[in-house]
Scaffold this motif. Structure first.
Motif, PDB file in Angstrom:
ATOM      1  N   PRO A  52       8.110 -41.036 -50.715  1.00  0.00           N
ATOM      2  CA  PRO A  52       8.003 -42.164 -49.796  1.00  0.00           C
ATOM      3  C   PRO A  52       6.608 -42.279 -49.173  1.00  0.00           C
ATOM      4  CG  PRO A  52       9.907 -40.772 -49.256  1.00  0.00           C
ATOM      5  CD  PRO A  52       9.038 -40.006 -50.200  1.00  0.00           C
ATOM      6  N   PHE A  53       6.341 -43.506 -48.677  1.00  0.00           N
ATOM      7  CA  PHE A  53       5.147 -43.782 -47.886  1.00  0.00           C
ATOM      8  C   PHE A  53       5.578 -43.963 -46.432  1.00  0.00           C
ATOM      9  CE2 PHE A  53       4.385 -45.454 -52.145  1.00  0.00           C
ATOM     10  CZ  PHE A  53       3.217 -44.789 -52.481  1.00  0.00           C
ATOM     11  N   GLU A  54       4.677 -43.633 -45.520  1.00  0.00           N
ATOM     12  CA  GLU A  54       5.017 -43.830 -44.108  1.00  0.00           C
ATOM     13  C   GLU A  54       3.788 -44.220 -43.298  1.00  0.00           C
ATOM     14  OE1 GLU A  54       6.514 -40.376 -42.163  1.00  0.00           O
ATOM     15  OE2 GLU A  54       4.817 -39.112 -42.684  1.00  0.00           O
ATOM     16  N   ARG A  55       4.059 -44.995 -42.242  1.00  0.00           N
ATOM     17  CA  ARG A  55       3.030 -45.417 -41.293  1.00  0.00           C
ATOM     18  C   ARG A  55       3.666 -45.622 -39.927  1.00  0.00           C
ATOM     19  NH1 ARG A  55       0.270 -44.462 -45.050  1.00  0.00           N
ATOM     20  NH2 ARG A  55      -1.564 -45.516 -45.862  1.00  0.00           N
ATOM     21  N   TYR A  56       2.850 -45.522 -38.879  1.00  0.00           N
ATOM     22  CA  TYR A  56       3.288 -45.819 -37.520  1.00  0.00           C
ATOM     23  C   TYR A  56       2.789 -47.203 -37.130  1.00  0.00           C
ATOM     24  CZ  TYR A  56       4.449 -40.879 -36.828  1.00  0.00           C
ATOM     25  OH  TYR A  56       5.005 -39.622 -36.927  1.00  0.00           O
ATOM     26  N   ASP A  57       3.614 -47.962 -36.414  1.00  0.00           N
ATOM     27  CA  ASP A  57       3.129 -49.228 -35.863  1.00  0.00           C
ATOM     28  C   ASP A  57       2.524 -48.967 -34.481  1.00  0.00           C
ATOM     29  OD1 ASP A  57       5.169 -49.227 -33.883  1.00  0.00           O
ATOM     30  OD2 ASP A  57       6.519 -50.459 -35.113  1.00  0.00           O
ATOM     31  N   ASP A  58       2.046 -50.020 -33.820  1.00  0.00           N
ATOM     32  CA  ASP A  58       1.343 -49.856 -32.550  1.00  0.00           C
ATOM     33  C   ASP A  58       2.242 -49.377 -31.418  1.00  0.00           C
ATOM     34  OD1 ASP A  58      -1.041 -50.569 -33.690  1.00  0.00           O
ATOM     35  OD2 ASP A  58      -1.030 -52.638 -32.935  1.00  0.00           O
ATOM     36  N   SER A  59       3.544 -49.489 -31.587  1.00  0.00           N
ATOM     37  CA  SER A  59       4.473 -49.000 -30.565  1.00  0.00           C
ATOM     38  C   SER A  59       4.766 -47.519 -30.732  1.00  0.00           C
ATOM     39  CB  SER A  59       5.784 -49.787 -30.634  1.00  0.00           C
ATOM     40  OG  SER A  59       6.566 -49.383 -31.747  1.00  0.00           O
ATOM     41  N   GLY A  60       4.298 -46.946 -31.845  1.00  0.00           N
ATOM     42  CA  GLY A  60       4.595 -45.556 -32.144  1.00  0.00           C
ATOM     43  C   GLY A  60       5.814 -45.379 -33.025  1.00  0.00           C
ATOM     44  N   ARG A  61       6.413 -46.489 -33.451  1.00  0.00           N
ATOM     45  CA  ARG A  61       7.573 -46.400 -34.341  1.00  0.00           C
ATOM     46  C   ARG A  61       7.105 -46.021 -35.743  1.00  0.00           C
ATOM     47  NH1 ARG A  61      12.718 -47.849 -34.154  1.00  0.00           N
ATOM     48  NH2 ARG A  61      12.404 -48.869 -32.132  1.00  0.00           N
ATOM     49  N   ARG A  62       7.845 -45.122 -36.353  1.00  0.00           N
ATOM     50  CA  ARG A  62       7.498 -44.585 -37.672  1.00  0.00           C
ATOM     51  C   ARG A  62       8.330 -45.277 -38.747  1.00  0.00           C
ATOM     52  NH1 ARG A  62       8.377 -38.157 -38.910  1.00  0.00           N
ATOM     53  NH2 ARG A  62       7.507 -38.037 -41.035  1.00  0.00           N
ATOM     54  N   TRP A  63       7.660 -45.848 -39.739  1.00  0.00           N
ATOM     55  CA  TRP A  63       8.312 -46.563 -40.829  1.00  0.00           C
ATOM     56  C   TRP A  63       8.139 -45.783 -42.132  1.00  0.00           C
ATOM     57  CZ3 TRP A  63      10.574 -51.523 -40.130  1.00  0.00           C
ATOM     58  CH2 TRP A  63      10.384 -52.092 -38.856  1.00  0.00           C
ATOM     59  N   THR A  64       9.213 -45.665 -42.900  1.00  0.00           N
ATOM     60  CA  THR A  64       9.187 -44.970 -44.180  1.00  0.00           C
ATOM     61  C   THR A  64       9.709 -45.900 -45.263  1.00  0.00           C
ATOM     62  OG1 THR A  64       9.654 -42.886 -43.021  1.00  0.00           O
ATOM     63  CG2 THR A  64       9.934 -42.900 -45.412  1.00  0.00           C
ATOM     64  N   LEU A  65       8.999 -45.975 -46.403  1.00  0.00           N
ATOM     65  CA  LEU A  65       9.324 -46.941 -47.454  1.00  0.00           C
ATOM     66  C   LEU A  65       9.344 -46.287 -48.818  1.00  0.00           C
ATOM     67  CD1 LEU A  65       7.946 -50.499 -48.037  1.00  0.00           C
ATOM     68  CD2 LEU A  65       7.426 -48.735 -49.727  1.00  0.00           C
ATOM     69  N   ILE A  66      10.328 -46.709 -49.641  1.00  0.00           N
ATOM     70  CA  ILE A  66      10.319 -46.428 -51.082  1.00  0.00           C
ATOM     71  C   ILE A  66      10.505 -47.752 -51.806  1.00  0.00           C
ATOM     72  CG2 ILE A  66      11.063 -44.030 -50.960  1.00  0.00           C
ATOM     73  CD1 ILE A  66      13.914 -44.895 -51.468  1.00  0.00           C
ATOM     74  N   HIS A  67       9.912 -47.863 -52.990  1.00  0.00           N
ATOM     75  CA  HIS A  67       9.862 -49.146 -53.712  1.00  0.00           C
ATOM     76  C   HIS A  67      10.064 -48.911 -55.195  1.00  0.00           C
ATOM     77  CE1 HIS A  67       7.017 -52.377 -55.544  1.00  0.00           C
ATOM     78  NE2 HIS A  67       8.208 -52.924 -55.393  1.00  0.00           N
ATOM     79  N   ASN A  68      10.803 -49.793 -55.800  1.00  0.00           N
ATOM     80  CA  ASN A  68      10.930 -49.848 -57.255  1.00  0.00           C
ATOM     81  C   ASN A  68      10.527 -51.256 -57.674  1.00  0.00           C
ATOM     82  OD1 ASN A  68      11.768 -49.990 -59.945  1.00  0.00           O
ATOM     83  ND2 ASN A  68      13.910 -50.265 -59.392  1.00  0.00           N
ATOM     84  N   GLY A  69       9.466 -51.374 -58.471  1.00  0.00           N
ATOM     85  CA  GLY A  69       9.033 -52.697 -58.908  1.00  0.00           C
ATOM     86  C   GLY A  69       7.532 -52.788 -59.019  1.00  0.00           C
ATOM     87  N   THR A  70       7.060 -54.004 -59.209  1.00  0.00           N
ATOM     88  CA  THR A  70       5.631 -54.261 -59.369  1.00  0.00           C
ATOM     89  C   THR A  70       5.299 -55.606 -58.738  1.00  0.00           C
ATOM     90  OG1 THR A  70       5.657 -53.085 -61.485  1.00  0.00           O
ATOM     91  CG2 THR A  70       3.727 -54.447 -61.022  1.00  0.00           C
ATOM     92  N   ILE A  71       4.153 -55.657 -58.060  1.00  0.00           N
ATOM     93  CA  ILE A  71       3.652 -56.917 -57.509  1.00  0.00           C
ATOM     94  C   ILE A  71       2.706 -57.527 -58.539  1.00  0.00           C
ATOM     95  CG2 ILE A  71       2.411 -58.020 -55.624  1.00  0.00           C
ATOM     96  CD1 ILE A  71       5.091 -56.795 -54.806  1.00  0.00           C
ATOM     97  N   PHE A  72       3.135 -58.621 -59.145  1.00  0.00           N
ATOM     98  CA  PHE A  72       2.345 -59.287 -60.179  1.00  0.00           C
ATOM     99  C   PHE A  72       1.505 -60.434 -59.629  1.00  0.00           C
ATOM    100  CE2 PHE A  72       6.060 -57.604 -62.502  1.00  0.00           C
ATOM    101  CZ  PHE A  72       5.412 -56.837 -63.458  1.00  0.00           C
TER     102      PHE A  72
END
Length: 256
Positions: free
Chosen positions: A90-110
């Motif tokens: 997974p990938f993760e980032r924090y937003d400006d509020s300090g909330r932590r987001w975690t993402l997994i993806h299957n696919g391609t951006i064409f």
């Protein structure tokens, strides 16, 4: 094709059997594995840019895993980006509020250039990471507009729903995202992402991982889950991904 696994449960549940079955699919997805789980109430991410069946770390991790309320896992087939740790989900980032987001993806951006600018700031080189960066920017913009410390659940869902609508036209976008409270899921590819019920929750997987009663997830609609229950449904944007082969079959059937 990469595969996704997501779990949401009202009470902690022993999902080790589901995980073991999921990672058996690594022969078709040999370029990396990753998992987000909780230990002592703290979110942890472990990942490696190797096939799950060649990892010395994964078997021990799964065998010692505590029962979980929420978990996401990924096995990677590399289509965009080199086989390295920075490109492994997974990938993760924090937003400006300090909330932590975690993402997994299957696919391609064409197509579409809304994600292009993040090539300059991302850590790796995948389009999946760029999706997360775009989401974080939209969340931060909403925080600034409202001049608030954090967004409530409805506001976060609204932003994520719009992000999904923005990026799905002509693109392959199967996603799972966790924001610390809700597990979000979306698919726009046919014959992918199904779910099965447990006694107190739900398991989502790209392909069925056991002999349970697996039901296809709704297409082209963002869903959010908490404690194993469906909480919100987003806009049905209708952007079903159709491959070139599928489109040729459609034309053949029309006798053009």
């Amino acid at each position: 094709m990469c595969e996704l696994l997501g779990i949401s449960s009202k009470v902690p549940y022993d999902f080790r059997a589901e995980l073991k079955n999921f990672f058996k699919h690594c022969n078709e997805n040999p370029h990396g594995w990753g998992i987000m789980y909780k230990k002592d109430g703290e979110r942890r991410i472990v990942k490696e840019p190797v096939s799950a069946d060649s990892s010395t770390k994964l078997p021990r991790l799964v065998s010692q895993l505590d029962s979980q309320n929420v978990l996401i896992a990924h096995i990677r087939y590399a289509t965009v980006g080199a086989k390295n740790n920075e490109n492994t989900h997974p990938f993760e980032r924090y937003d400006d509020s300090g909330r932590r987001w975690t993402l997994i993806h299957n696919g391609t951006i064409f197509s579409g250039n809304v994600l292009t600018k993040y090539k300059q700031t991302q850590k790796g080189t995948t389009d999946s990471e760029r999706i997360l960066l775009y989401l974080i920017e939209q969340i931060n913009q909403k925080i600034r507009e409202k001049n608030e410390q954090d967004l409530d659940a409805e506001e976060r869902f609204s932003v994520l729903n719009q992000v999904v609508c923005d990026i799905t036209h002509r693109n392959k976008v199967n996603l799972m995202i966790y924001d610390g409270e809700y597990l979000y899921a979306h698919k726009n590819m046919k014959d992918t992402l199904s779910f099965k019920r447990t006694e107190d929750g739900i398991v989502l997987a790209t392909k069925p991982i056991d002999d349970g009663n697996w039901i296809p997830l709704p297409m082209t609609t963002l869903l959010s889950f908490k404690d194993g229950k469906l909480i919100r449904e987003g806009t049905n944007h209708g952007n079903v991904f159709v491959s070139y082969k599928e489109s040729m079959n459609i034309f053949d059937g029309m006798n053009i």
